[in-house]
Design a protein around this motif. Structure first.
Motif, PDB file in Angstrom:
ATOM      1  N   VAL A  97      52.490-110.463 -25.045  1.00  7.31           N
ATOM      2  CA  VAL A  97      51.256-110.656 -26.151  1.00  7.31           C
ATOM      3  C   VAL A  97      50.624-109.831 -27.085  1.00  7.31           C
ATOM      4  CG1 VAL A  97      49.642-112.273 -26.506  1.00  7.31           C
ATOM      5  CG2 VAL A  97      51.388-113.034 -24.873  1.00  7.31           C
ATOM      6  N   LYS A  98      51.181-109.280 -27.959  1.00  5.95           N
ATOM      7  CA  LYS A  98      50.456-108.887 -28.550  1.00  5.95           C
ATOM      8  C   LYS A  98      48.571-108.278 -28.406  1.00  5.95           C
ATOM      9  CE  LYS A  98      54.242-107.655 -31.769  1.00  5.95           C
ATOM     10  NZ  LYS A  98      55.138-107.731 -33.077  1.00  5.95           N
ATOM     11  N   ASN A  99      48.179-107.552 -28.288  1.00  2.23           N
ATOM     12  CA  ASN A  99      46.581-107.899 -28.896  1.00  2.23           C
ATOM     13  C   ASN A  99      45.968-106.306 -29.454  1.00  2.23           C
ATOM     14  OD1 ASN A  99      44.141-108.934 -29.303  1.00  2.23           O
ATOM     15  ND2 ASN A  99      43.621-108.575 -26.726  1.00  2.23           N
ATOM     16  N   GLY A 100      45.534-106.199 -30.390  1.00  2.61           N
ATOM     17  CA  GLY A 100      45.329-104.671 -30.775  1.00  2.61           C
ATOM     18  C   GLY A 100      45.975-103.700 -31.962  1.00  2.61           C
ATOM     19  N   ILE A 101      45.702-103.306 -32.680  1.00  2.00           N
ATOM     20  CA  ILE A 101      46.871-103.126 -33.563  1.00  2.00           C
ATOM     21  C   ILE A 101      46.875-101.146 -33.734  1.00  2.00           C
ATOM     22  CG2 ILE A 101      46.707-101.982 -36.262  1.00  2.00           C
ATOM     23  CD1 ILE A 101      44.906-103.709 -37.233  1.00  2.00           C
ATOM     24  N   ASP A 102      48.673-101.131 -33.127  1.00  2.86           N
ATOM     25  CA  ASP A 102      49.160-100.249 -32.461  1.00  2.86           C
ATOM     26  C   ASP A 102      48.680 -98.955 -33.504  1.00  2.86           C
ATOM     27  OD1 ASP A 102      52.344 -99.476 -33.933  1.00  2.86           O
ATOM     28  OD2 ASP A 102      51.328-102.195 -33.500  1.00  2.86           O
ATOM     29  N   SER A 103      48.751 -97.888 -32.593  1.00  4.77           N
ATOM     30  CA  SER A 103      49.001 -96.836 -33.996  1.00  4.77           C
ATOM     31  C   SER A 103      49.001 -96.249 -35.199  1.00  4.77           C
ATOM     32  CB  SER A 103      48.843 -95.451 -33.436  1.00  4.77           C
ATOM     33  OG  SER A 103      49.821 -95.032 -32.833  1.00  4.77           O
ATOM     34  N   ASP A 104      50.311 -97.277 -34.833  1.00  4.03           N
ATOM     35  CA  ASP A 104      51.847 -96.769 -36.402  1.00  4.03           C
ATOM     36  C   ASP A 104      51.289 -97.675 -37.474  1.00  4.03           C
ATOM     37  OD1 ASP A 104      53.116 -94.474 -34.992  1.00  4.03           O
ATOM     38  OD2 ASP A 104      54.982 -96.048 -34.130  1.00  4.03           O
ATOM     39  N   THR A 105      50.400 -99.255 -36.989  1.00  3.60           N
ATOM     40  CA  THR A 105      51.041-100.318 -37.880  1.00  3.60           C
ATOM     41  C   THR A 105      49.361 -99.374 -39.467  1.00  3.60           C
ATOM     42  OG1 THR A 105      51.741-101.837 -36.219  1.00  3.60           O
ATOM     43  CG2 THR A 105      50.023-103.069 -38.638  1.00  3.60           C
ATOM     44  N   ALA A 106      48.326 -99.076 -37.823  1.00  2.00           N
ATOM     45  CA  ALA A 106      47.090 -98.453 -38.442  1.00  2.00           C
ATOM     46  C   ALA A 106      47.422 -97.233 -39.086  1.00  2.00           C
ATOM     47  CB  ALA A 106      45.888 -98.505 -37.225  1.00  2.00           C
ATOM     48  N   LYS A 107      47.964 -96.607 -39.066  1.00  2.00           N
ATOM     49  CA  LYS A 107      48.006 -95.152 -40.091  1.00  2.00           C
ATOM     50  C   LYS A 107      48.911 -96.239 -41.490  1.00  2.00           C
ATOM     51  CE  LYS A 107      48.676 -91.949 -36.327  1.00  2.00           C
ATOM     52  NZ  LYS A 107      49.640 -91.412 -35.575  1.00  2.00           N
ATOM     53  N   LYS A 108      49.809 -96.671 -41.000  1.00  2.00           N
ATOM     54  CA  LYS A 108      50.646 -97.941 -42.192  1.00  2.00           C
ATOM     55  C   LYS A 108      49.268 -98.313 -42.942  1.00  2.00           C
ATOM     56  CE  LYS A 108      53.923 -99.896 -40.823  1.00  2.00           C
ATOM     57  NZ  LYS A 108      55.452-100.826 -40.668  1.00  2.00           N
ATOM     58  N   ILE A 109      48.179 -98.961 -42.542  1.00  2.00           N
ATOM     59  CA  ILE A 109      47.133 -99.704 -43.427  1.00  2.00           C
ATOM     60  C   ILE A 109      46.842 -98.492 -43.826  1.00  2.00           C
ATOM     61  CG2 ILE A 109      45.346-100.873 -43.012  1.00  2.00           C
ATOM     62  CD1 ILE A 109      47.098-102.223 -40.777  1.00  2.00           C
ATOM     63  N   GLN A 110      46.332 -97.567 -43.227  1.00  2.00           N
ATOM     64  CA  GLN A 110      45.652 -96.574 -43.911  1.00  2.00           C
ATOM     65  C   GLN A 110      46.563 -95.757 -45.430  1.00  2.00           C
ATOM     66  OE1 GLN A 110      44.130 -93.550 -41.214  1.00  2.00           O
ATOM     67  NE2 GLN A 110      42.298 -93.441 -42.046  1.00  2.00           N
ATOM     68  N   THR A 111      47.402 -95.645 -44.954  1.00  2.00           N
ATOM     69  CA  THR A 111      47.601 -95.364 -46.260  1.00  2.00           C
ATOM     70  C   THR A 111      48.119 -95.877 -47.244  1.00  2.00           C
ATOM     71  OG1 THR A 111      50.124 -95.843 -45.330  1.00  2.00           O
ATOM     72  CG2 THR A 111      49.433 -92.728 -44.693  1.00  2.00           C
ATOM     73  N   PHE A 112      48.333 -96.658 -47.122  1.00  3.51           N
ATOM     74  CA  PHE A 112      49.014 -97.670 -48.162  1.00  3.51           C
ATOM     75  C   PHE A 112      47.158 -98.119 -49.184  1.00  3.51           C
ATOM     76  CE2 PHE A 112      52.072-100.337 -45.284  1.00  3.51           C
ATOM     77  CZ  PHE A 112      52.830 -99.575 -46.003  1.00  3.51           C
ATOM     78  N   VAL A 113      46.310 -98.135 -48.523  1.00  9.26           N
ATOM     79  CA  VAL A 113      44.829 -98.610 -48.982  1.00  9.26           C
ATOM     80  C   VAL A 113      44.809 -97.224 -49.713  1.00  9.26           C
ATOM     81  CG1 VAL A 113      42.389 -98.496 -48.340  1.00  9.26           C
ATOM     82  CG2 VAL A 113      44.089-100.104 -46.494  1.00  9.26           C
ATOM     83  N   LYS A 114      45.081 -96.028 -48.989  1.00 13.11           N
ATOM     84  CA  LYS A 114      44.802 -94.617 -49.501  1.00 13.11           C
ATOM     85  C   LYS A 114      45.505 -94.788 -50.996  1.00 13.11           C
ATOM     86  CE  LYS A 114      43.224 -91.038 -46.512  1.00 13.11           C
ATOM     87  NZ  LYS A 114      43.314 -90.916 -45.447  1.00 13.11           N
ATOM     88  N   GLN A 115      46.507 -95.610 -50.754  1.00 14.60           N
ATOM     89  CA  GLN A 115      47.700 -94.740 -52.102  1.00 14.60           C
ATOM     90  C   GLN A 115      47.175 -96.687 -52.702  1.00 14.60           C
ATOM     91  OE1 GLN A 115      51.252 -95.286 -50.644  1.00 14.60           O
ATOM     92  NE2 GLN A 115      51.464 -93.114 -49.616  1.00 14.60           N
ATOM     93  N   SER A 116      46.355 -96.938 -53.096  1.00 13.05           N
ATOM     94  CA  SER A 116      45.956 -98.446 -53.407  1.00 13.05           C
ATOM     95  C   SER A 116      45.659 -97.821 -55.045  1.00 13.05           C
ATOM     96  CB  SER A 116      45.827 -99.269 -52.698  1.00 13.05           C
ATOM     97  OG  SER A 116      44.069 -99.255 -52.745  1.00 13.05           O
ATOM     98  N   LYS A 117      44.613 -96.979 -54.893  1.00 12.98           N
ATOM     99  CA  LYS A 117      43.662 -96.570 -55.439  1.00 12.98           C
ATOM    100  C   LYS A 117      42.585 -97.353 -56.152  1.00 12.98           C
ATOM    101  CE  LYS A 117      46.896 -93.224 -57.075  1.00 12.98           C
ATOM    102  NZ  LYS A 117      46.455 -91.974 -56.448  1.00 12.98           N
ATOM    103  N   LEU A 118      42.229 -98.474 -55.177  1.00 10.20           N
ATOM    104  CA  LEU A 118      41.230 -98.629 -55.082  1.00 10.20           C
ATOM    105  C   LEU A 118      40.474 -98.105 -54.639  1.00 10.20           C
ATOM    106  CD1 LEU A 118      42.403-102.109 -53.171  1.00 10.20           C
ATOM    107  CD2 LEU A 118      41.944-101.968 -56.015  1.00 10.20           C
ATOM    108  N   LYS A 119      38.859 -98.473 -54.466  1.00 11.80           N
ATOM    109  CA  LYS A 119      37.453 -97.364 -54.355  1.00 11.80           C
ATOM    110  C   LYS A 119      37.208 -97.849 -52.890  1.00 11.80           C
ATOM    111  CE  LYS A 119      36.185 -96.201 -58.914  1.00 11.80           C
ATOM    112  NZ  LYS A 119      35.308 -96.117 -59.930  1.00 11.80           N
TER     113      LYS A 119
END
Length: 162
Positions: A97-119
């Protein structure tokens, strides 16, 4: 500064209830009479025992139906482990049962947020990704972006602060 946390947390009480209901149904069904089919939950690992691969599939179908009725997303289950044979013509499968965001998904989230040009900024804090920004609207746009981009994990957003 407004912020929120992106988390991956199943409701373990509902998972336990679904496993209990599955065990009850296995005990009452005619096609499982005399078989060794059962489901066990230890910590965050489910073990499915049965007499054959086909029966494991049936037990998993029952378990998924019970989880769905209890509003637990089945994307929390990691069924990548192979079905292994054990003594006496029995088989078992380990499901985590998955619990907690794994490092690969966390890095993906971080890059999507950075690339989105949102502040907004995304910071990985263990198995949680904290997103901070100056405006509430930017944070809501970041939530929508994360939901759209990471569709394979049932992410939820907690700890929203103004």
């Amino acid at each position: 500064m407004p912020s929120f946390d992106t988390v991956l947390e199943p409701n373990l009480v509902e998972v336990r209830n679904a496993v209990d209901q599955t065990s009850k149904e296995i005990g009452t069904r005619f096609d499982f009479k005399g078989s060794s089919a059962k489901v066990e939950l230890k910590e965050k690992e489910l073990t499915v025992w049965a007499d054959s691969d086909f029966q494991i599939g049936q037990v998993l179908d029952i378990l998924i139906a019970k989880l769905t009725k209890r509003s637990v997303d089945i994307r929390f289950l990691d069924r990548s482990a192979k079905i292994e044979k054990i003594g006496g013509d029995k088989v078992k499968q380990l499901i985590t049962v998955k619990n907690g965001i794994d490092s690969d998904t966390a890095k993906k989230i971080q890059t999507f947020v950075k690339q989105s040009k949102l502040k907004v900024q995304a910071a990985i804090q263990g198995d949680v990704v904290r997103v901070t920004g100056a405006k509430r609207d930017d944070l809501q746009a970041a939530m929508a972006l994360i939901r759209k981009e990471i569709a394979d994990a049932p992410l939820s957003f907690t700890n929203f602060r103004d």
